[in-house]
Design a protein around this motif. Structure first.
Motif, PDB file in Angstrom:
ATOM      1  N   ASN A 219       0.631  -1.204   0.070  1.00  0.00           N
ATOM      2  CA  ASN A 219      -0.084  -0.139  -0.099  1.00  0.00           C
ATOM      3  C   ASN A 219       0.764   1.165   0.096  1.00  0.00           C
ATOM      4  O   ASN A 219       2.008   1.197  -0.013  1.00  0.00           O
ATOM      5  CB  ASN A 219      -0.853   0.098   1.211  1.00  0.00           C
ATOM      6  CG  ASN A 219      -2.124   0.619   0.902  1.00  0.00           C
ATOM      7  OD1 ASN A 219      -2.438   1.512   0.130  1.00  0.00           O
ATOM      8  ND2 ASN A 219      -3.226  -0.113   1.300  1.00  0.00           N
TER       9      ASN A 219
ATOM     10  N   TYR B 283     -10.727  -5.724   1.384  1.00  0.00           N
ATOM     11  CA  TYR B 283     -10.667  -4.469   0.882  1.00  0.00           C
ATOM     12  C   TYR B 283     -11.657  -3.359   0.949  1.00  0.00           C
ATOM     13  O   TYR B 283     -11.784  -2.408   0.359  1.00  0.00           O
ATOM     14  CB  TYR B 283     -10.343  -4.739  -0.743  1.00  0.00           C
ATOM     15  CG  TYR B 283      -8.800  -5.331  -1.042  1.00  0.00           C
ATOM     16  CD1 TYR B 283      -7.639  -4.580  -1.052  1.00  0.00           C
ATOM     17  CD2 TYR B 283      -8.997  -6.797  -0.913  1.00  0.00           C
ATOM     18  CE1 TYR B 283      -6.471  -5.211  -1.166  1.00  0.00           C
ATOM     19  CE2 TYR B 283      -7.536  -7.605  -1.144  1.00  0.00           C
ATOM     20  CZ  TYR B 283      -6.528  -6.542  -1.381  1.00  0.00           C
ATOM     21  OH  TYR B 283      -5.248  -7.231  -1.718  1.00  0.00           O
TER      22      TYR B 283
ATOM     23  N   ASP C  79     -12.929  -1.766   3.214  1.00  0.00           N
ATOM     24  CA  ASP C  79     -12.758  -0.438   3.937  1.00  0.00           C
ATOM     25  C   ASP C  79     -12.183   0.511   2.935  1.00  0.00           C
ATOM     26  O   ASP C  79     -12.422   1.784   3.040  1.00  0.00           O
ATOM     27  CB  ASP C  79     -11.673  -0.391   5.009  1.00  0.00           C
ATOM     28  CG  ASP C  79     -12.224  -1.262   6.281  1.00  0.00           C
ATOM     29  OD1 ASP C  79     -13.394  -1.029   6.587  1.00  0.00           O
ATOM     30  OD2 ASP C  79     -11.592  -1.886   6.681  1.00  0.00           O
ATOM     31  N   LEU C  80     -11.686   0.280   1.789  1.00  0.00           N
ATOM     32  CA  LEU C  80     -11.077   1.165   0.646  1.00  0.00           C
ATOM     33  C   LEU C  80     -11.971   1.211  -0.440  1.00  0.00           C
ATOM     34  O   LEU C  80     -11.650   1.832  -1.450  1.00  0.00           O
ATOM     35  CB  LEU C  80      -9.844   0.395   0.146  1.00  0.00           C
ATOM     36  CG  LEU C  80      -8.607   0.159   1.108  1.00  0.00           C
ATOM     37  CD1 LEU C  80      -7.620  -0.619   0.469  1.00  0.00           C
ATOM     38  CD2 LEU C  80      -8.284   1.195   2.015  1.00  0.00           C
TER      39      LEU C  80
ATOM     40  N   LYS D 170      -4.795  -3.848   4.717  1.00  0.00           N
ATOM     41  CA  LYS D 170      -4.985  -2.894   3.588  1.00  0.00           C
ATOM     42  C   LYS D 170      -5.443  -1.483   4.197  1.00  0.00           C
ATOM     43  O   LYS D 170      -4.997  -0.187   3.443  1.00  0.00           O
ATOM     44  CB  LYS D 170      -5.841  -3.483   2.489  1.00  0.00           C
ATOM     45  CG  LYS D 170      -5.587  -4.808   1.973  1.00  0.00           C
ATOM     46  CD  LYS D 170      -4.295  -4.981   1.406  1.00  0.00           C
ATOM     47  CE  LYS D 170      -4.228  -6.529   1.294  1.00  0.00           C
ATOM     48  NZ  LYS D 170      -2.593  -6.707   1.196  1.00  0.00           N
ATOM     49  N   SER D 171      -6.069  -1.445   5.087  1.00  0.00           N
ATOM     50  CA  SER D 171      -6.576  -0.114   5.853  1.00  0.00           C
ATOM     51  C   SER D 171      -5.419   0.631   6.668  1.00  0.00           C
ATOM     52  O   SER D 171      -5.263   1.819   6.633  1.00  0.00           O
ATOM     53  CB  SER D 171      -7.842  -0.596   6.414  1.00  0.00           C
ATOM     54  OG  SER D 171      -7.540  -1.311   7.342  1.00  0.00           O
TER      55      SER D 171
ATOM     56  N   VAL E   9      -8.730   6.185   7.181  1.00  0.00           N
ATOM     57  CA  VAL E   9      -9.215   5.250   5.991  1.00  0.00           C
ATOM     58  C   VAL E   9      -9.919   6.380   4.772  1.00  0.00           C
ATOM     59  O   VAL E   9      -9.702   6.091   3.705  1.00  0.00           O
ATOM     60  CB  VAL E   9     -10.295   4.340   6.292  1.00  0.00           C
ATOM     61  CG1 VAL E   9     -10.896   3.794   5.078  1.00  0.00           C
ATOM     62  CG2 VAL E   9      -9.604   3.141   7.180  1.00  0.00           C
TER      63      VAL E   9
ATOM     64  N   ARG F 151      -8.477   6.446   1.212  1.00  0.00           N
ATOM     65  CA  ARG F 151      -9.304   6.138  -0.100  1.00  0.00           C
ATOM     66  C   ARG F 151      -9.008   7.099  -1.212  1.00  0.00           C
ATOM     67  O   ARG F 151      -8.987   6.856  -2.383  1.00  0.00           O
ATOM     68  CB  ARG F 151     -10.793   6.258   0.296  1.00  0.00           C
ATOM     69  CG  ARG F 151     -11.474   5.101   1.177  1.00  0.00           C
ATOM     70  CD  ARG F 151     -12.700   5.034   1.107  1.00  0.00           C
ATOM     71  NE  ARG F 151     -13.527   4.373   2.327  1.00  0.00           N
ATOM     72  CZ  ARG F 151     -13.896   4.711   3.277  1.00  0.00           C
ATOM     73  NH1 ARG F 151     -14.013   6.087   3.620  1.00  0.00           N
ATOM     74  NH2 ARG F 151     -14.259   4.182   4.576  1.00  0.00           N
TER      75      ARG F 151
END
Length: 422
Positions: free
Chosen positions: A46, A223, A225-226, A258-259, A308, A312
Motif C-alpha cells: 500500500n 478491501y 474499507d477501501l 490494507k486499511s 481510511v 481512499r
C-alpha cells in the motif's frame, strides 16, 4: 529402504544433505531475497506515506503504558480469541460501517487473512473436495485450496460480481454428481482482482441460492474499507443474519492489512459463536501478536475512520493515474494494440489497490514476465489469479497502491515497451 536426494540439493557429492531428509511434495525452495524494484506492480503493498506512523507511535506508547506488563503472559492473560479492546472495535466498526451488528464474542483475531483462509480450509476441506470461487479471484486462495488436496471450480463474474444463474446451475450440477461444494468463496466488496462491488439485490440472490442448496459462504472483505465509489453495502453476513432465523450460513473475514499496513499481519474472522470456538481449537499458534493488537486497538478507536477516508482518496487518485497510463500506452492507438491486434481493456474498480487488464484473445501475459523482470518490472500474470488458468492467460493484475504517480506512469510505459517488443 533407500532415500533419494531431493532435486534442488546444492550439497557437494558425498556430503550429508539434510534437504534429502525432508518429505516429498514440498513447494520449491524460496529464492534469494532481492529488493523490490522501482516498477513493482505485484502483491498487496500500500501507499507508504499513508501509513499513520505518528499515530501508531503515540498509540504504542499509550498501549504499552496501559498493558505492557500483560505481555508476560500468552494472550495477555486473557481470551485466546484476541485482545478484547480490538475485538470490541471490530464489532463496533462493522456495525457502523458494514451494517453488520456483531458481538465481540463472534470475533476471532487472526494473523492476517491468510490464517483465516487456513483455519476455514482446515475446518471444511478434505482431499477431493470442491470449493466454488469466482473465476477471477485471490491467488492465495486457489493455492491454499490445492494444498488441502481440494479444487476450486470457477463461477462467472460480471460487473456486479457472481452471476446468480451460473452459480445456481453449478450447484445443481455438482449436487447431481454427488460432489456438492464445501463452501462458496466470494469477495463481494471491492473484489480482488476486478474491483467490483456486488449490489444488495445480487447479494440477496446469492444468499438465497446458497441456503437452498445448503452450502456455506466464506465472505472475504479485506478491501471493503477501501471502497471509494458509492455507499458500502451490507455484508452478506449482515443480510443473512437479518433475514434468517438461527445460525448464519456466512463466515466473514476482514483485515487491517490494507486499511492500516500489510506488515502488521492482523485480521479477523466473524462467525456464529460455535464456529468461532471450533476455529479457535484449530488456531495452534499461541496467539496472534499481542503488541500489534494493542497498538491497533488504541489507534483505531480514535483515528480509524479519518485515516481510511484519507487513504481512499489517495488510492482513488492513484487508480485514475494507472487507468490513464494503461489507456495511453496500451489503448487503441498504441504500439501494444498494433502488435496484439487490439487494445488492452482496463477495469474501472470501485476501490482497492488493483486494476485488472484484459488483453486481446490469444495473448498469454506470462510470456512477458521474464523480459519485464529484466527491465525491473514485476506484475501478476492473470493465470495465477484465475480458477481456470487458460481463461486467465490473457489477463493481468497491476497493483498501484505502493507506487508514486510518476512511477505508475513510467512503469506502465516501460511495461508497454516490453509487450510491444515481445
Amino acid at each position: 529402504m533407500t532415500e533419494t536426494a531431493r532435486p534442488n540439493s546444492d550439497a557437494p557429492a558425498g556430503a550429508f544433505d539434510i534437504a534429502a531428509k525432508m518429505v516429498d511434495g514440498l513447494p520449491q525452495p524460496a529464492g534469494a531475497w532481492t529488493p523490490i524494484p522501482r516498477f513493482s506492480f505485484v502483491g498487496g503493498n500500500n501507499d507508504s506515506p499513508s501509513v499513520p506512523v505518528g499515530g501508531l507511535t503515540e498509540a504504542a506508547m499509550a498501549a504499552l503504558t496501559k498493558h505492557g506488563a500483560e505481555l508476560a503472559t500468552y494472550n495477555l492473560g486473557g481470551n485466546p480469541q484476541g485482545f478484547a479492546g480490538l475485538r470490541e472495535f471490530v464489532a463496533e466498526s462493522l456495525a457502523a460501517n458494514a451494517h453488520m451488528p456483531t458481538s465481540s464474542e463472534q470475533v476471532l483475531v487472526v494473523s492476517g487473512s491468510l490464517q483465516a483462509l487456513d483455519l476455514v480450509n482446515t475446518a471444511f476441506l478434505r482431499p477431493g473436495d470442491v470449493v466454488i470461487a469466482e473465476e477471477a479471484t485471490y491467488g492465495g486462495m486457489i493455492s491454499k485450496v490445492a494444498r488441502r488436496g481440494a479444487r476450486c471450480i470457477g463461477v462467472e463474474l460480471d460487473d456486479d460480481g457472481i452471476v446468480p444463474e451460473h452459480l445456481e446451475r453449478l450447484l445443481d450440477e455438482l449436487a447431481g454428481a454427488g460432489t456438492p461444494p464445501r463452501f462458496i468463496y466470494t469477495i463481494p466488496t471491492v473484489q480482488n482482482p476486478t474491483g467490483s462491488v456486488m449490489p444488495i439485490g445480487r447479494r440477496r440472490e446469492i444468499l438465497a441460492i446458497a441456503r437452498h442448496f445448503g452450502v456455506p459462504i466464506f465472505e472475504d472483505e479485506c478491501y471493503s474499507d477501501l471502497q471509494w465509489t458509492g455507499e458500502r453495502p451490507p455484508t452478506l453476513r449482515a443480510l443473512d443474519c437479518a433475514d434468517s432465523e438461527g445460525q448464519s450460513v456466512v463466515i466473514y473475514c476482514g483485515s487491517f492489512s490494507k486499511s492500516i499496513a500489510p506488515a502488521l499481519r492482523v485480521g479477523y474472522i466473524v462467525a456464529d459463536v460455535p464456529v468461532v470456538r471450533q476455529l479457535m481449537a484449530l488456531k495452534d499458534d499461541a496467539g496472534t501478536g499481542a503488541l500489534e493488537q494493542l497498538v491497533l486497538a488504541e489507534y483505531a478507536a480514535a483515528h480509524f475512520d479519518d485515516h481510511v477516508s484519507q487513504l481512499r482518496e489517495t488510492l482513488r487518485e492513484k487508480c485514475a493515474a494507472m487507468r490513464h497510463a494503461v489507456n495511453t500506452h496500451m489503448g487503441a492507438l498504441s504500439r501494444v494494440a498494433i502488435k496484439l491486434g487490439g487494445p488492452v481493456q482496463v477495469s474501472d474498480p470501485k476501490g482497492g489497490i488493483f486494476v485488472w487488464l484484459t488483453f486481446p484473445p490469444g495473448t498469454d501475459t506470462a510470456r512477458y514476465l521474464a523480459p519485464a523482470a529484466e527491465r525491473g518490472i514485476q506484475f501478476n500474470e492473470g493465470a495465477a489469479w484465475s480458477v481456470d488458468p487458460e481463461w486467465g492467460a490473457r489477463r493481468m493484475r497491476l497493483c498501484f497502491g505502493s507506487l508514486s504517480h510518476q512511477d505508475i506512469s513510467d512503469g506502465v510505459a516501460a511495461l508497454a515497451e516490453v509487450i510491444a517488443a515481445n
